[in-house]
Design a protein around this motif. Structure first.
Motif, PDB file in Angstrom:
ATOM      1  N   CYS A  13       0.843  -1.196   0.000  1.00 57.38           N
ATOM      2  CA  CYS A  13       0.000   0.000   0.000  1.00 57.38           C
ATOM      3  C   CYS A  13       0.882   1.251   0.000  1.00 57.38           C
ATOM      4  O   CYS A  13       1.682   1.450   0.909  1.00 57.38           O
ATOM      5  N   SER A  14       0.733   2.081  -1.022  1.00 56.56           N
ATOM      6  CA  SER A  14       1.577   3.277  -1.121  1.00 56.56           C
ATOM      7  C   SER A  14       1.343   4.217   0.061  1.00 56.56           C
ATOM      8  O   SER A  14       2.288   4.856   0.544  1.00 56.56           O
ATOM      9  N   ALA A  15       0.115   4.312   0.554  1.00 55.79           N
ATOM     10  CA  ALA A  15      -0.149   5.179   1.707  1.00 55.79           C
ATOM     11  C   ALA A  15       0.570   4.649   2.949  1.00 55.79           C
ATOM     12  O   ALA A  15       1.107   5.432   3.741  1.00 55.79           O
ATOM     13  N   SER A  16       0.600   3.334   3.131  1.00 53.47           N
ATOM     14  CA  SER A  16       1.319   2.742   4.268  1.00 53.47           C
ATOM     15  C   SER A  16       2.805   3.068   4.183  1.00 53.47           C
ATOM     16  O   SER A  16       3.426   3.452   5.181  1.00 53.47           O
ATOM     17  N   ARG A  17       3.376   2.913   2.995  1.00 51.29           N
ATOM     18  CA  ARG A  17       4.800   3.212   2.829  1.00 51.29           C
ATOM     19  C   ARG A  17       5.079   4.697   3.070  1.00 51.29           C
ATOM     20  O   ARG A  17       6.084   5.052   3.683  1.00 51.29           O
ATOM     21  N   ARG A  18       4.193   5.565   2.622  1.00 52.03           N
ATOM     22  CA  ARG A  18       4.364   7.001   2.814  1.00 52.03           C
ATOM     23  C   ARG A  18       4.285   7.364   4.294  1.00 52.03           C
ATOM     24  O   ARG A  18       5.071   8.181   4.781  1.00 52.03           O
ATOM     25  N   VAL A  19       3.351   6.773   5.031  1.00 47.48           N
ATOM     26  CA  VAL A  19       3.245   7.045   6.471  1.00 47.48           C
ATOM     27  C   VAL A  19       4.526   6.615   7.178  1.00 47.48           C
ATOM     28  O   VAL A  19       5.049   7.339   8.027  1.00 47.48           O
ATOM     29  N   ASP A  93      -9.524  -0.164   6.320  1.00 51.36           N
ATOM     30  CA  ASP A  93      -8.917   1.044   5.780  1.00 51.36           C
ATOM     31  C   ASP A  93      -7.541   1.156   6.422  1.00 51.36           C
ATOM     32  O   ASP A  93      -7.339   0.750   7.550  1.00 51.36           O
ATOM     33  N   ARG A  94      -6.612   1.693   5.711  1.00 47.75           N
ATOM     34  CA  ARG A  94      -5.238   1.752   6.190  1.00 47.75           C
ATOM     35  C   ARG A  94      -4.545   2.941   5.575  1.00 47.75           C
ATOM     36  O   ARG A  94      -5.061   3.493   4.603  1.00 47.75           O
ATOM     37  N   PRO A  95      -3.442   3.326   6.104  1.00 49.33           N
ATOM     38  CA  PRO A  95      -2.743   2.817   7.274  1.00 49.33           C
ATOM     39  C   PRO A  95      -3.337   3.376   8.557  1.00 49.33           C
ATOM     40  O   PRO A  95      -3.958   4.431   8.557  1.00 49.33           O
ATOM     41  N   ARG A 102      -3.899   7.205  21.490  1.00 46.31           N
ATOM     42  CA  ARG A 102      -4.716   7.753  20.406  1.00 46.31           C
ATOM     43  C   ARG A 102      -4.446   6.951  19.143  1.00 46.31           C
ATOM     44  O   ARG A 102      -3.431   6.276  19.028  1.00 46.31           O
ATOM     45  N   ALA A 103      -5.370   7.064  18.194  1.00 50.49           N
ATOM     46  CA  ALA A 103      -5.205   6.370  16.915  1.00 50.49           C
ATOM     47  C   ALA A 103      -5.821   7.208  15.817  1.00 50.49           C
ATOM     48  O   ALA A 103      -6.690   8.051  16.070  1.00 50.49           O
ATOM     49  N   LEU A 104      -5.362   6.977  14.602  1.00 50.00           N
ATOM     50  CA  LEU A 104      -6.002   7.607  13.455  1.00 50.00           C
ATOM     51  C   LEU A 104      -5.767   6.772  12.211  1.00 50.00           C
ATOM     52  O   LEU A 104      -4.810   6.008  12.118  1.00 50.00           O
ATOM     53  N   VAL A 105      -6.703   6.896  11.276  1.00 48.94           N
ATOM     54  CA  VAL A 105      -6.540   6.312   9.954  1.00 48.94           C
ATOM     55  C   VAL A 105      -5.840   7.403   9.154  1.00 48.94           C
ATOM     56  O   VAL A 105      -6.381   8.495   8.957  1.00 48.94           O
ATOM     57  N   ALA A 106      -4.616   7.124   8.744  1.00 45.70           N
ATOM     58  CA  ALA A 106      -3.771   8.138   8.115  1.00 45.70           C
ATOM     59  C   ALA A 106      -4.038   8.260   6.617  1.00 45.70           C
ATOM     60  O   ALA A 106      -3.209   7.948   5.786  1.00 45.70           O
ATOM     61  N   ARG A 107      -5.218   8.711   6.310  1.00 44.87           N
ATOM     62  CA  ARG A 107      -5.597   9.024   4.931  1.00 44.87           C
ATOM     63  C   ARG A 107      -6.102  10.443   4.911  1.00 44.87           C
ATOM     64  O   ARG A 107      -7.122  10.721   5.531  1.00 44.87           O
ATOM     65  N   PRO A 108      -5.391  11.353   4.288  1.00 48.71           N
ATOM     66  CA  PRO A 108      -4.103  11.166   3.616  1.00 48.71           C
ATOM     67  C   PRO A 108      -2.977  10.950   4.645  1.00 48.71           C
ATOM     68  O   PRO A 108      -3.140  11.281   5.825  1.00 48.71           O
ATOM     69  N   PRO A 109      -1.835  10.432   4.186  1.00 46.60           N
ATOM     70  CA  PRO A 109      -0.731  10.136   5.102  1.00 46.60           C
ATOM     71  C   PRO A 109      -0.298  11.321   5.962  1.00 46.60           C
ATOM     72  O   PRO A 109       0.140  11.141   7.097  1.00 46.60           O
ATOM     73  N   GLU A 110      -0.451  12.519   5.465  1.00 49.43           N
ATOM     74  CA  GLU A 110      -0.034  13.704   6.209  1.00 49.43           C
ATOM     75  C   GLU A 110      -0.818  13.904   7.507  1.00 49.43           C
ATOM     76  O   GLU A 110      -0.409  14.678   8.370  1.00 49.43           O
ATOM     77  N   ARG A 111      -1.922  13.172   7.662  1.00 51.05           N
ATOM     78  CA  ARG A 111      -2.696  13.253   8.913  1.00 51.05           C
ATOM     79  C   ARG A 111      -1.875  12.840  10.124  1.00 51.05           C
ATOM     80  O   ARG A 111      -2.245  13.164  11.247  1.00 51.05           O
ATOM     81  N   GLU A 114      -1.227  15.024  13.148  1.00 51.92           N
ATOM     82  CA  GLU A 114      -2.135  15.159  14.285  1.00 51.92           C
ATOM     83  C   GLU A 114      -1.583  14.440  15.520  1.00 51.92           C
ATOM     84  O   GLU A 114      -1.875  14.834  16.647  1.00 51.92           O
ATOM     85  N   LEU A 115      -0.797  13.393  15.303  1.00 56.99           N
ATOM     86  CA  LEU A 115      -0.177  12.659  16.412  1.00 56.99           C
ATOM     87  C   LEU A 115       1.288  13.050  16.598  1.00 56.99           C
ATOM     88  O   LEU A 115       1.803  13.039  17.711  1.00 56.99           O
ATOM     89  N   PHE A 116       1.954  13.351  15.491  1.00 58.50           N
ATOM     90  CA  PHE A 116       3.391  13.664  15.510  1.00 58.50           C
ATOM     91  C   PHE A 116       3.629  14.936  14.697  1.00 58.50           C
ATOM     92  O   PHE A 116       3.966  14.865  13.517  1.00 58.50           O
ATOM     93  N   PRO A 117       3.458  16.099  15.332  1.00 55.79           N
ATOM     94  CA  PRO A 117       3.703  17.337  14.591  1.00 55.79           C
ATOM     95  C   PRO A 117       5.156  17.391  14.106  1.00 55.79           C
ATOM     96  O   PRO A 117       6.056  16.898  14.794  1.00 55.79           O
ATOM     97  N   PRO A 118       5.377  17.999  12.937  1.00 57.56           N
ATOM     98  CA  PRO A 118       6.767  18.150  12.472  1.00 57.56           C
ATOM     99  C   PRO A 118       7.546  18.967  13.495  1.00 57.56           C
ATOM    100  O   PRO A 118       6.997  19.829  14.158  1.00 57.56           O
ATOM    101  N   ASP A 119       8.824  18.648  13.624  1.00 58.47           N
ATOM    102  CA  ASP A 119       9.626  19.416  14.574  1.00 58.47           C
ATOM    103  C   ASP A 119      10.848  19.985  13.873  1.00 58.47           C
ATOM    104  O   ASP A 119      10.971  19.931  12.656  1.00 58.47           O
ATOM    105  N   SER A 120      11.761  20.500  14.621  1.00 59.45           N
ATOM    106  CA  SER A 120      12.922  21.182  14.059  1.00 59.45           C
ATOM    107  C   SER A 120      14.005  20.219  13.600  1.00 59.45           C
ATOM    108  O   SER A 120      15.051  20.662  13.156  1.00 59.45           O
ATOM    109  N   ARG A 121      13.757  18.896  13.685  1.00 58.43           N
ATOM    110  CA  ARG A 121      14.781  17.932  13.259  1.00 58.43           C
ATOM    111  C   ARG A 121      14.790  17.746  11.748  1.00 58.43           C
ATOM    112  O   ARG A 121      15.399  16.838  11.240  1.00 58.43           O
TER     113      ARG A 121
END
Length: 123
Positions: A13-19, A93-95, A102-111, A114-121
């Motif tokens: 699943c391309s969405a799984s790989r992207r997540v 439904d995946r991923p 907490r949990a979420l269905v990561a569609r689109p993967p950028e969701r 909501e659990l892991f905000p981008p950081d300065s790394r």
């Protein structure tokens, strides 16, 4: 000790790989739950739904061939749908990302933000 993050993952699943890629970019190495090889139990699905705060139909891919072949619909009772999802995990439904109670269905993967905000790394 359980992993901080679990990714219900299908390598085809391309969405799984992207997540997975997005999580790793944030410094998160998830435990991969290969749900097609190890289908979730009805109890696991129930626990997942509690984390999602969603009904069973939120986990089902209504456009999946198996969903249609099994004659599932929005009217399918919750317990029956959970059994179908457990017995036919391709319908899930995946991923799905689980972390910090907490949990979420990561569609689109950028969701996953909501659990892991981008950081300065650099993520």
């Amino acid at each position: 000790m359980p992993a901080d993050c679990v990714l219900w993952f299908d390598p085809r699943c391309s969405a799984s790989r992207r997540v997975l890629e997005l999580l790793r970019a944030r410094g998160v190495e998830p435990e991969l739950r290969r749900f097609l090889e190890e289908p979730p139990t009805v109890a696991e699905l129930g626990a997942l739904l509690a984390l999602l705060g969603a009904p069973p139909h939120a986990l089902a891919r209504a456009d999946a061939d198996e969903y249609q072949a099994l004659r599932l619909s929005e009217r399918t009772p919750a317990e029956e749908l959970l059994r179908a999802l457990s017995q036919h995990p391709r319908i899930l439904d995946r991923p799905i990302v689980i972390s910090g109670g907490r949990a979420l269905v990561a569609r689109p993967p950028e969701r996953i933000g909501e659990l892991f905000p981008p950081d300065s790394r650099g993520g």
